[in-house]
Design a protein around this motif. Structure first.
Motif, short mmCIF file in Angstrom:
data_model
loop_
_atom_site.label_atom_id
_atom_site.label_comp_id
_atom_site.label_asym_id
_atom_site.label_seq_id
_atom_site.Cartn_x
_atom_site.Cartn_y
_atom_site.Cartn_z
N LEU A 284 44.51 84.52 23.26
CA LEU A 284 44.65 83.41 22.30
C LEU A 284 44.23 83.84 20.90
N ILE A 285 43.13 84.60 20.81
CA ILE A 285 42.64 85.03 19.49
C ILE A 285 43.67 85.95 18.81
N ARG A 286 44.26 86.89 19.59
CA ARG A 286 45.27 87.77 19.01
C ARG A 286 46.48 86.96 18.52
N PHE A 287 46.87 85.99 19.32
CA PHE A 287 48.03 85.17 18.92
C PHE A 287 47.70 84.34 17.67
N GLN A 288 46.52 83.74 17.65
CA GLN A 288 46.13 82.94 16.48
C GLN A 288 46.00 83.81 15.23
N SER A 289 45.57 85.06 15.39
CA SER A 289 45.47 85.95 14.23
C SER A 289 46.85 86.24 13.65
N LEU A 290 47.83 86.46 14.53
CA LEU A 290 49.20 86.68 14.05
C LEU A 290 49.76 85.43 13.38
N ILE A 291 49.45 84.26 13.97
CA ILE A 291 49.91 83.01 13.36
C ILE A 291 49.31 82.85 11.97
N ALA A 292 48.01 83.16 11.82
CA ALA A 292 47.37 83.05 10.51
C ALA A 292 48.01 84.00 9.51
N ALA A 293 48.34 85.21 9.96
CA ALA A 293 48.99 86.18 9.06
C ALA A 293 50.36 85.68 8.63
N GLU A 294 51.13 85.12 9.57
CA GLU A 294 52.46 84.61 9.22
C GLU A 294 52.35 83.41 8.28
N THR A 295 51.37 82.54 8.52
CA THR A 295 51.18 81.38 7.64
C THR A 295 50.82 81.83 6.23
N SER A 296 49.96 82.83 6.11
CA SER A 296 49.59 83.35 4.79
C SER A 296 50.79 83.98 4.10
N ARG A 297 51.60 84.69 4.88
CA ARG A 297 52.80 85.31 4.29
C ARG A 297 53.76 84.25 3.75
N LEU A 298 53.98 83.19 4.53
CA LEU A 298 54.89 82.13 4.09
C LEU A 298 54.33 81.39 2.89
N ALA A 299 53.02 81.17 2.85
CA ALA A 299 52.41 80.50 1.70
C ALA A 299 52.56 81.34 0.44
N ALA A 300 52.35 82.66 0.58
CA ALA A 300 52.52 83.54 -0.58
C ALA A 300 53.96 83.55 -1.07
N GLU A 301 54.91 83.56 -0.13
CA GLU A 301 56.33 83.54 -0.51
C GLU A 301 56.69 82.25 -1.22
N SER A 302 56.12 81.13 -0.75
CA SER A 302 56.38 79.84 -1.39
C SER A 302 55.80 79.81 -2.80
N ARG A 303 54.60 80.40 -2.98
CA ARG A 303 54.00 80.42 -4.33
C ARG A 303 54.82 81.23 -5.31
N VAL A 304 55.55 82.21 -4.81
CA VAL A 304 56.40 83.03 -5.69
C VAL A 304 57.73 82.34 -5.96
N THR A 305 58.32 81.73 -4.91
CA THR A 305 59.67 81.17 -5.03
C THR A 305 59.70 79.91 -5.88
N ASN A 306 58.73 79.01 -5.70
CA ASN A 306 58.76 77.74 -6.44
C ASN A 306 58.71 77.93 -7.95
N PRO A 307 57.80 78.76 -8.50
CA PRO A 307 57.84 78.95 -9.97
C PRO A 307 59.14 79.58 -10.46
N LYS A 308 59.72 80.49 -9.67
CA LYS A 308 60.99 81.09 -10.08
C LYS A 308 62.09 80.05 -10.14
N ALA A 309 62.12 79.16 -9.14
CA ALA A 309 63.13 78.10 -9.14
C ALA A 309 62.94 77.17 -10.33
N ARG A 310 61.69 76.81 -10.61
CA ARG A 310 61.41 75.93 -11.74
C ARG A 310 61.79 76.59 -13.06
N THR A 311 61.48 77.88 -13.19
CA THR A 311 61.83 78.60 -14.41
C THR A 311 63.34 78.65 -14.62
#
Length: 408
Positions: free
Chosen positions: A150-177
């Motif tokens: 469970l811990i290994r799976f949750q660690s991967l989930i946390a990594a994927e969530t962080s990756r998606l959050a970072a991608e969203s922080r990059v994409t939204n300002p570009k779209a607004r610009t």
């Protein structure tokens, strides 16, 4: 005698004077291309940002469903195995598998990264439940295996969530610009076209021989406006649609700040959509393409519909909105355009009436004529501004100073 330095300057000024119109044409064409490209890019980027947000929600839902599986072995040991518990475990397992398939269906790469760890955890959890159901007590090693999976799976989930959050922080300002760039360049396009027309007017070409040319330029400007409006409407419709989709989707994982950002984007997208609609209407009217569907219309009923539509805006500003029918049950006209005209009059009265004021609407039958009248307790329009009431996109000084929304 002019110096050698002055002669190149004069030649440069002469060249610019001879080619001003061509330069403005080139700038207008370039502005149009840039505005269209920026609008399309902004629409696609906003679409991608919405996809990223939805994928993040799917990933978080998978994590929650997987965490529930860990409770079933403990419940089986403490409560005993019952049909209800077995059914609940099967349903939870089916739900978790369905969540995992949804994640992989929308992002195959993420599904591939999670697959091995996910299957290992599901297998360990299922085996633990089956042992408990058979009456076997799990050893410390077996419990530790389930927890590590469970811990290994949750660690991967946390990594994927962080990756998606970072991608969203990059994409939204570009779209607004990109969207802000499209709007700004569209404004430059209008300025270039107005300057082009003004140059021709000052050149003294508004005579009989060149009246046709001026008319063609005016039509070209209207076609530019219509084209830009049409092209901006497509990405705007996509933007508003995905904003509505985000609003309809479960938003419990959004912070108050994120919800505030979405509200600001929604409000400004709706405002830009209304502006594009006004530009298209003016282009259709000026181009002679405004078709009217004349038919019998119940003016009193139409007035009631318009008043009820405007009542929420009036209530929000504590304005008393009343309607008096004059018995005008049938006139001949286009119901859509009549409703648009009546909505504009009522909304303008509400916008320019102070809080706590009154807006009165009434219909009157006068022999072969019908009257639709709107009165309010606002400041009214000054005498100098009244001369410009029918100028396109004209706005009074009070409207500008008070930042009242509208296109004039």
């Amino acid at each position: 005698m002019p110096s050698g330095v002055d002669r190149p300057r004069r030649r440069s000024a002469t060249w610019l004077g001879d080619h001003k119109q061509r330069i403005l044409y080139a700038l207008a064409a370039t502005s149009l291309c840039v505005a269209l490209a920026a609008g399309v890019i902004g629409g696609f980027r906003l679409h991608h940002a919405a996809d990223v947000e939805r994928q993040a929600l799917r990933t978080q839902e998978l994590a929650g469903a997987a965490a529930e599986l860990e409770d079933f072995p403990t419940r089986a040991e403490s409560e005993g195995v019952s049909r209800e518990l077995v059914a609940d475990e099967r349903n939870a397992l089916a739900t978790t598998n369905a969540r995992f398939r949804m994640v992989g269906a929308h992002d195959a790469a993420e599904g591939g990264r999670l697959r091995e760890t996910f299957l290992a955890y599901v297998k360990a959890s299922t085996n633990a439940f089956q042992r408990a159901a058979a009456g076997q007590t799990a050893t410390r090693q077996q419990q530790a295996n389930v927890e590590r999976a469970l811990i290994r799976f949750q660690s991967l989930i946390a990594a994927e969530t962080s990756r998606l959050a970072a991608e969203s922080r990059v994409t939204n300002p570009k779209a607004r610009t990109a969207l802000i760039t499209a709007a700004g360049v569209a404004g430059l396009l209008v300025i270039f076209l107005v300057l082009q027309f003004e140059l021709q007017r000052r050149a003294g070409r508004i005579d009989r021989d060149n009246a046709r040319r001026s008319h063609e330029l005016s039509q070209l400007r209207e076609e530019f406006v219509a084209t830009v409006s049409h092209e901006l409407r497509t990405p705007l419709t996509s933007i508003i649609g995905y904003l509505d989709l985000i609003d309809d989707t479960e938003t419990t994982n959004l912070t108050e700040e994120q919800r505030g950002f979405l509200t600001i984007v929604q409000r400004n997208a709706d405002r830009l959509h209304d502006l594009v609609g006004d530009l298209l209407l003016v282009a259709e009217a000026d181009g002679g393409r405004l078709a009217l569907d004349v038919q019998a219309v119940d003016l009193d009923a139409l007035a009631s519909t318009c008043v009820e539509s405007a009542r929420p805006a009036a209530d929000a500003r504590q304005i008393e909105l009343t309607l008096v029918h004059g018995g005008v049950h049938e006139i001949h006209g286009d119901p859509v355009r009549l409703e648009q005209m009546m909505d504009n009059l009522i909304s303008n009265a509400i916008k320019f009436t102070p809080v706590g004021g009154r807006v009165a609407v009434r219909t009157v039958a006068n022999h072969s004529q019908a009257l639709f009248e709107v009165s309010d307790t606002g400041p009214g329009i000054s005498t100098p501004d009244q001369a410009h009431l029918f100028d396109r996109f004209f706005r009074t000084r009070d409207a500008i100073d008070q930042a009242v929304k509208g296109t004039g």
